[in-house]
Enzyme design. Structure first.
Site, PDB file in Angstrom:
ATOM      1  N   PRO A   2       0.855  -1.187   0.021  1.00 12.91           N
ATOM      2  CA  PRO A   2      -0.135  -0.157  -0.191  1.00 12.91           C
ATOM      3  C   PRO A   2       0.669   1.167  -0.042  1.00 12.91           C
ATOM      4  O   PRO A   2       1.643   1.527   0.709  1.00 12.91           O
ATOM      5  CB  PRO A   2      -0.625  -0.258   1.391  1.00 12.91           C
ATOM      6  CG  PRO A   2      -0.952  -1.633   1.415  1.00 12.91           C
ATOM      7  CD  PRO A   2       0.512  -2.172   0.963  1.00 12.91           C
ATOM      8  N   GLU A   3       0.504   2.389  -0.917  1.00 11.61           N
ATOM      9  CA  GLU A   3       1.372   3.513  -0.924  1.00 11.61           C
ATOM     10  C   GLU A   3       0.314   4.588  -0.414  1.00 11.61           C
ATOM     11  O   GLU A   3      -0.557   4.375  -0.029  1.00 11.61           O
ATOM     12  CB  GLU A   3       1.758   3.580  -2.393  1.00 11.61           C
ATOM     13  CG  GLU A   3       2.745   2.698  -2.883  1.00 11.61           C
ATOM     14  CD  GLU A   3       3.381   2.642  -4.228  1.00 11.61           C
ATOM     15  OE1 GLU A   3       3.270   3.979  -4.814  1.00 11.61           O
ATOM     16  OE2 GLU A   3       4.122   1.726  -4.502  1.00 11.61           O
ATOM     17  N   HIS A  90      -4.891 -13.974  10.938  1.00  7.93           N
ATOM     18  CA  HIS A  90      -4.337 -12.559  10.643  1.00  7.93           C
ATOM     19  C   HIS A  90      -4.901 -11.408  11.292  1.00  7.93           C
ATOM     20  O   HIS A  90      -4.548 -10.339  10.895  1.00  7.93           O
ATOM     21  CB  HIS A  90      -3.749 -12.388   9.182  1.00  7.93           C
ATOM     22  CG  HIS A  90      -3.136 -13.798   8.734  1.00  7.93           C
ATOM     23  ND1 HIS A  90      -2.034 -14.433   9.196  1.00  7.93           N
ATOM     24  CD2 HIS A  90      -3.351 -14.422   7.666  1.00  7.93           C
ATOM     25  CE1 HIS A  90      -1.518 -15.324   8.637  1.00  7.93           C
ATOM     26  NE2 HIS A  90      -2.365 -15.462   7.531  1.00  7.93           N
ATOM     27  N   ARG A 109       1.409 -10.791   6.525  1.00  6.79           N
ATOM     28  CA  ARG A 109       3.013 -10.802   6.603  1.00  6.79           C
ATOM     29  C   ARG A 109       3.592 -10.106   7.748  1.00  6.79           C
ATOM     30  O   ARG A 109       4.694 -10.216   8.045  1.00  6.79           O
ATOM     31  CB  ARG A 109       3.363  -9.985   5.217  1.00  6.79           C
ATOM     32  CG  ARG A 109       2.945 -10.727   4.115  1.00  6.79           C
ATOM     33  CD  ARG A 109       3.592 -10.193   2.821  1.00  6.79           C
ATOM     34  NE  ARG A 109       2.948 -10.578   1.497  1.00  6.79           N
ATOM     35  CZ  ARG A 109       3.321 -10.201   0.466  1.00  6.79           C
ATOM     36  NH1 ARG A 109       4.432  -9.197   0.109  1.00  6.79           N
ATOM     37  NH2 ARG A 109       2.789 -10.855  -0.657  1.00  6.79           N
ATOM     38  N   ARG A 150      23.491  15.281  -7.579  1.00  8.24           N
ATOM     39  CA  ARG A 150      23.150  13.948  -7.096  1.00  8.24           C
ATOM     40  C   ARG A 150      23.068  13.402  -8.458  1.00  8.24           C
ATOM     41  O   ARG A 150      22.820  13.446  -9.522  1.00  8.24           O
ATOM     42  CB  ARG A 150      21.369  13.989  -6.721  1.00  8.24           C
ATOM     43  CG  ARG A 150      21.245  14.792  -5.352  1.00  8.24           C
ATOM     44  CD  ARG A 150      20.468  13.700  -4.637  1.00  8.24           C
ATOM     45  NE  ARG A 150      20.146  14.627  -3.241  1.00  8.24           N
ATOM     46  CZ  ARG A 150      19.624  14.089  -2.172  1.00  8.24           C
ATOM     47  NH1 ARG A 150      19.152  12.720  -2.226  1.00  8.24           N
ATOM     48  NH2 ARG A 150      19.189  14.705  -1.119  1.00  8.24           N
TER      49      ARG A 150
END
Length: 269
Positions: A2-3, A90, A109, A150
């Site tokens: 998930p972002e 879970h 997880r 950079r």
């Protein structure tokens, strides 16, 4: 994983159920998450939920004496269910509400987290975070200034949470395509003009993803159980060897920073 859009969609989904409710109990069935769930989390019991906010990928449930900090990790899901509903495998944490509902955190997880941040303090995980990408604090001037000298790939640069939070792998791929920038290009070799395009693309792709309910790939689903639909709008991510939607050139795939990266060799330079 998930972002930011998925976490924001989760926040929007659970907030109406939590706001102004009193937390009557917190049931922890599994303390061994990404970081151990602290016993101090019980300090939220008996308190009213004042706000449900988000910082980067962290969901913040604020009460008077502190904040419950949730992170979905790689496979975490949040559901608002009847507190009497038996847990399934879970289902590690329940935040039980006076309404008879509970916020249930399922994480196969166990890379997610549930932490306690006392009022007036800041967890180490919350420190040194860059600006939110959908605010005015994030602009092309910041990107251009911080990118000078950079040599690392620009994709890694925009995914650095110290630069800007929440631009995860999926959305970095998509924004770089929209801006026409090769993800392998050194961040310091991108012009100010192109950073302006990239900033706008990041804001657009994240806003679109939130509007569509996030991106369901394998594990993510909204708090109501519905999938996110932004996957249908992905332009490059996961489309290796498929024709570019703009020029028909096959999409290429490489690994940058140990992440799968997708780009069009004709449209991005």
């Amino acid at each position: 994983m998930p972002e930011l859009p998925e976490v924001e969609v989760s926040r929007q989904g659970v907030s109406p159920w939590l706001s102004d409710q009193t937390i009557t109990n917190i049931v922890v069935r599994q303390r061994q998450m990404r970081w151990p769930v602290p016993a101090e989390i019980s300090q939220a019991v008996g308190q009213q939920v004042l706000n449900v906010n988000r910082r980067a990928k962290y969901l913040l449930i604020e009460v008077e004496t502190g904040t419950i900090v949730l992170h979905l990790g790689m496979s975490g899901k949040l559901r608002v269910v009847d507190a009497s509903l038996p847990p399934v495998k879970h289902d590690h944490i329940d935040i039980v509400l006076g309404s008879g509902k509970c916020l249930r955190f399922n994480d196969p997880r166990r890379f997610g987290a549930c932490l306690w941040q006392p009022e007036g303090t800041q967890l180490p995980q919350m420190q040194n975070l860059g600006p939110e990408p959908l605010t005015d604090a994030f602009d092309e001037e910041r990107l251009y200034t911080l990118s000078r000298q950079r040599k690392g790939a620009i994709k890694n640069f925009v995914m650095d949470n110290a630069i800007v939070v929440g631009v995860g792998n999926i959305y970095a791929n998509e924004a770089l395509f929209m801006a026409g920038i090769d993800p392998r290009r050194a961040a310091g070799r991108v012009s100010a003009k192109r950073y302006k395009l990239l900033t706008a693309a990041i804001k657009q792709v994240l806003a679109e993803a939130i509007e569509q309910g996030g991106t369901t790939l394998k594990d993510f689903a909204q708090s109501d159980g519905n999938p996110g639909y932004f996957k249908q709008k992905l332009r490059v991510y996961g489309r290796a060897e498929a024709p570019c939607l703009s020029c028909q050139t096959p999409i290429k795939s490489v690994v940058i920073g140990q992440r799968n990266t997708f780009y069009c060799p004709s449209c991005q330079r």
